[in-house]
Design an enzyme around this catalytic site. Structure first.
Site, short mmCIF file in Angstrom:
data_model
loop_
_atom_site.label_atom_id
_atom_site.label_comp_id
_atom_site.label_asym_id
_atom_site.label_seq_id
_atom_site.Cartn_x
_atom_site.Cartn_y
_atom_site.Cartn_z
N TYR A 841 0.58 -1.19 -0.04
CA TYR A 841 0.08 0.16 -0.04
C TYR A 841 1.01 1.35 -0.09
CZ TYR A 841 -3.26 3.53 1.85
OH TYR A 841 -4.10 4.71 1.99
N LYS A 845 0.89 4.48 -2.85
CA LYS A 845 0.58 5.95 -2.23
C LYS A 845 1.95 6.78 -2.68
CE LYS A 845 -2.90 5.65 -2.43
NZ LYS A 845 -4.06 6.25 -2.86
#
Length: 961
Positions: A841, A845
């Protein structure tokens, strides 16, 4: 050794004396009731708090608080947090399935814990300072357990009463205490068994049991009391109760009286006060009930001569397939609450029987109405009595032709927290359970109507109702067709008047009733009977789930039902939206007709002709084939909630368990990760809503699931009627879907001023997209990169026009700091396979920030920024919560204290989209609210940003873009 101690009678001075160095038995009885009193006190405090909370919410609403049901100050938020934290373990249970229709479910953990605490308290008091291994103390234990058992008698009787002080103080009706009554009786049985067991063990050392039971009257009475109690306990288990409920009630009362008599004769005089107290409580409850029954049922008439009558005239009307509608016009009871029930008896039909039935009407209707399902015994006799009418009443004018009879009433009973204090209310019922949920929904709607008509505000904090009714037969809809359509009409009028209230009504038909085909043919309400019944074709209900539905009616007699030969109506879809897009049509019962895409029934189905009210098209009513997924429906309700919500269920045990587990699995607020230029829920939906208030020429909303995207568009248009919003189907995990969405956009517009990339998934299990990229990296970054690349020509064309201000806003996260060490970005596809979910993740990002920096560098005419919305209460955390207990419970504890709502979370991206261009620096990264942030060392690495850009261009070019 002198054995003549009167056996089990606990006589002499032993009752009040200390046992050796132990405490007094009378004192321990007081300790037991002190603990009971403390528990009742805690329940009373919770009840008082709920009443105060309800009052405060209503006052906040009157004072125009935009979210009166939302806890804002520290104490309400702490209470809400504790409640959310305790809810999941309190309602936890597991099931063992024996077949498709049979399974055994454990009691919920909260109830089991309460019973366990009570049982532990009893055991501690029974053996406190006594050693069960010391045979010299067996006699003392026998005395002690007798005292503790005796002290439990009044509690059992209190919990059994219809009118009792415990329920009054705790705000609970007797039926919500019945389970505790049964388990307290079972604890008493265990205590009495220990009491008898230690006496028997002590006597067995001298082979004295037979002698005591044949010669000692006290021992015989005690053993007789134990035998009666054993029968009472065994008969209270569900199979015995349900076998013949009328017989159970009669024998239960008789055996209870016999038990009290045996105990009274068994006890010494100093302990008989406990029996007298129990008798007094029992008689008080019966006297109060008798007086109330007399006040309700006894009538004195003085026309010409004095005449006394008992009961009220009622009409018995049979309904398909096995229901009896009982209506009492001008009832003697003028006030009752929605959701309450009354005991009804008809001595001429079912002698010596009285059954509890939920009141299906409201006081404003001017009548008491009950719907009684025919099972066996008294309810079956009521149905047969109603069937004596030559034909079924199929219309209102026929309803008076039902059989009349005299009934007596008792009640009303039942207590439920006022639903008007909640922002959103979710009501789900199965079959006749709608007699409970429909009055609750009607009460809220009637409150809206009455108060708004007087310009006093809605009188209810509630602004949204979702009503779900699951029925087996399509004819069952006619049971409450008037009430359901009436609710829809009232809300429709209120919304046309500009009031912010909403109701979503969905009727699910499972088509499992074997009587359905026969009954629909009798009544002429079959879906396929348009030629025979023109009124059916006229009565349409506009579907709300699928924008592509048509009004075309087909002959489906030759079309198979389900794709695999099974009934489509019995299918539980993996996705709730699948219900409205089934490509086949139901033909499993009677004659059936399709009304366009999916299994939405556009015709109003009832077992009687429709009134003019039903002919209106209501956007709030959808008739659907299949079974609902409560988890999806509950989650959708919580997503749009602006404060605390209530979930109410009434139906079969399977439904109760499913809804309970769904509530535990739901997290308040959701951003379902459905992707598009803005998004269709949570932050995306809120951003569009606020932007539409400034009247943009055209807004395109993209989402993966059409029904959810269309529903979001409709919600926005209801809030801003002038909004020009168009839905586009888009799945960022699929390059072909992205390409199709951009092509569709270009066909409708040649201008794009703002691209808001709002999508995202977080910490999901390892998976890949269609093109083979890790799911988080592929969805959060590569999908957005391709979307932006394909839209760049339109963005640049718009930027070339005079006075233009084109912007790209990419949502990222402070989670970018979790990117993999030491490089931040792993360019090999397989490299992420060995990394954790949070690391994957973090890379996605970080890529959003680097991509934004490079966009700003390469396209100076476009202002590109990356924003972190903050910790927001959305469904982004849900996949991780399912696999991470620490995060799940951590969010429940700390979430309400540290997380913001969706309205607050959208502020930073709205600022980036609409602030003056001199305030927004292109290529920058902003955190809440509108604060520039340097980010991690990787986020400032221009070389890494350039390398990522080149790698992305190479990947997209290899895929043909």
């Amino acid at each position: 050794c002198n054995m003549d101690m009167s056996g089990m009678h606990m006589g002499g001075a032993m009752g009040g004396m200390r046992i050796g160095n132990s405490v007094s038995n009378l004192f321990l009885q007081k300790v037991f009731w002190a603990a009971v009193g403390a528990a009742i006190g805690c329940a009373m405090v919770i009840n008082v708090h709920e009443k105060i909370l309800c009052h405060r919410r209503r006052m906040a609403f009157i004072n125009h608080d935009p979210s009166p049901s939302k806890p804002t100050t520290i104490f309400p938020r702490i209470v809400a947090t504790i409640t959310a934290l305790l809810r999941e373990p309190a309602w936890f249970s597991f099931s063992i399935r024996f077949s498709r229709l049979q399974r055994w479910t454990t009691p919920v953990l909260g109830r089991a814990l309460l019973v366990g605490i009570e049982f532990a308290l009893v055991l501690v008091l029974c053996f406190y300072q006594l050693d069960p291994h010391d045979h010299w103390q067996w006699e003392d234990i026998g005395y002690r357990t007798g005292f503790i058992a005796t002290a439990q008698l009044p509690l059992i009787v209190l919990l059994a009463g219809k009118r009792n002080i415990i329920g009054y103080l705790a705000g609970l009706s007797y039926e919500r205490l019945s389970w505790l009554h049964r388990w307290t009786a079972r604890i008493l049985f265990i205590t009495v068994t220990i009491h008898m067991g230690f006496w028997f063990t002590d006597w067995a050392r001298y082979d004295y049991i037979r002698v005591k039971l044949t010669t000692d009257a006290i021992a015989k009475r005690g053993f007789a009391a134990w035998c009666v109690l054993l029968w009472i306990v065994l008969s209270t288990f569900a199979p015995a109760r349900r076998w013949n409920y009328e017989l159970f009630v009669v024998q239960h009362v008789i055996t209870f009286i016999g038990f009290l008599v045996a105990v009274f004769l068994h006890l010494p005089s100093q302990l008989r006060v406990w029996v007298w107290v129990s008798i007094g409580i029992f008689l008080f409850d019966r006297c109060v009930r008798a007086l109330m029954a007399i006040s309700i049922n006894l009538s004195v008439h003085s026309r010409g001569r004095w005449r006394v009558s008992w009961g009220s005239k009622a009409t018995f009307e049979p309904l398909a397939p096995d229901m009896t509608r009982i209506i009492i016009q001008n009832p003697p009871v003028k006030r009752w609450k929605a959701g309450q029930h009354m005991f009804l008896s008809c001595q001429s039909v079912a002698p010596l029987q009285s059954h509890p039935f939920t009141i299906a009407s409201l006081p404003r209707d001017g009548r008491l109405e009950f719907l009684v399902r025919s099972k066996k015994g008294g309810t079956k006799r009521l149905f047969k009595y109603a069937e004596k009418n030559p034909r079924l009443p199929l219309s209102k004018k026929d309803s008076n032709q039902g059989h009349e009879g005299v009934v007596s009433l008792e009640g009303p009973y039942g207590e439920i927290r006022p639903l008007r204090q909640f922002d959103s209310v979710f009501l789900i019922a199965g079959g006749s359970g709608s007699t409970f949920t429909i009055p609750l929904a009607r009460k809220i709607v009637s409150c809206w109507t009455r108060r708004l008509a007087a310009n006093l505000g809605s009188g209810a904090v509630t602004r949204y109702i979702r009503f779900i009714w699951v029925i087996k037969s399509r004819t069952q809809y006619g049971w409450f067709s008037d009430q359901i359509c009436g609710m829809a009409e009232e809300v429709h009028r209120l919304k046309e008047a500009g009031h912010d209230v909403e109701i979503d009504i969905r009727i699910y038909v499972t088509c499992e009733d074997p009587l359905e085909a026969t009954q629909t043919e009798k009544t002429g309400a079959s879906l396929g009977s348009t030629a025979k019944s023109p009124t059916v074709e006229e009565n349409r209900i506009r579907p709300t789930r699928s924008a592509s539905s048509t009004s075309r009616t087909e002959d489906v007699t030759s079309i198979s039902c389900g794709p695999d030969g099974t009934c489509c109506c019995r299918k539980t879809p993996e996705d709730e939206d699948e219900i409205s897009s089934l490509p086949w049509q139901c033909t499993c019962n009677a004659r059936s007709a399709s009304t366009g895409e999916g299994s939405l029934f556009k015709k109003t189905l009832t077992d009687r002709p429709l009134t003019p009210t039903h002919t209106s098209a209501h956007p709030y009513i959808a008739l659907l084939c299949g079974r609902p997924r409560p988890k999806d429906l509950i989650r959708e309700t919580l997503e749009q909630a602006l404060g605390e919500s209530a979930v109410v269920v009434c139906g079969p045990q399977e439904m109760l368990i499913d809804v309970r587990q769904s509530v535990n699995a739901s997290y308040i607020g959701s951003d379902s990760g459905l992707m598009g230029y803005v998004g269709n829920s949570g932050l995306g939906k809120e951003s569009i809503l606020q932007l539409c208030k400034h009247e943009p020429a055209h807004v395109f909303l993209a989402a993966r699931t059409p029904s959810k995207g269309e529903a979001a568009v409709q919600d926005i248009k209801r809030a801003v009627p002038s909004a020009n919003v168009t839905y586009l189907k888009l799945d960022l995990a699929s390059f072909s879907s992205i390409s199709n969405a951009v092509r569709e956009f270009r066909e409708m517009s040649d201008r794009l001023d703002l691209l808001l990339n709002n999508a995202g998934i977080m910490a999901t299990p390892l998976a890949t997209t269609e093109e083979g990229y890790e799911s988080q990296f592929g969805t959060n970054y590569i999908g957005h990169a391709l979307l932006t690349k394909l839209l760049l020509p339109t963005l640049l064309s718009t930027a070339s026009e005079p006075c233009s201000d084109v912007r790209i806003v990419n949502l990222t996260s402070e989670g970018h700091r979790l990117a993999p060490e030491p490089t931040g970005i792993l360019f090999e596809k397989s490299a992420l396979d060995h990394k954790g979910a949070w690391t994957r993740y973090g890379q996605s990002k970080l890529a959003n920030i680097l991509f934004t920096r490079e966009l700003a560098k390469r396209y100076l005419e476009i202002r590109s920024v990356a924003v972190h919305p903050g910790l927001i209460k959305t469904g982004l955390y849900e996949p991780t919560q399912r696999n991470n207990a620490i995060l799940r419970y951590g969010l429940k504890v700390m979430g309400p204290l540290i997380m913001s709502d969706v309205q607050t979370g959208a502020l930073t991206q709205l600022w980036a989209a609409g602030a003056h261009k001199d305030q927004v620096e292109s290529g920058s990264y902003y955190t809440p609210i509108a604060r520039a942030n340097r980010g991690s060392r990787w986020a400032q690495d221009d070389q890494l940003a350039e390398r990522l850009w080149d790698w992305t261009e190479s990947e997209l070019k290899a895929k043909g873009f």
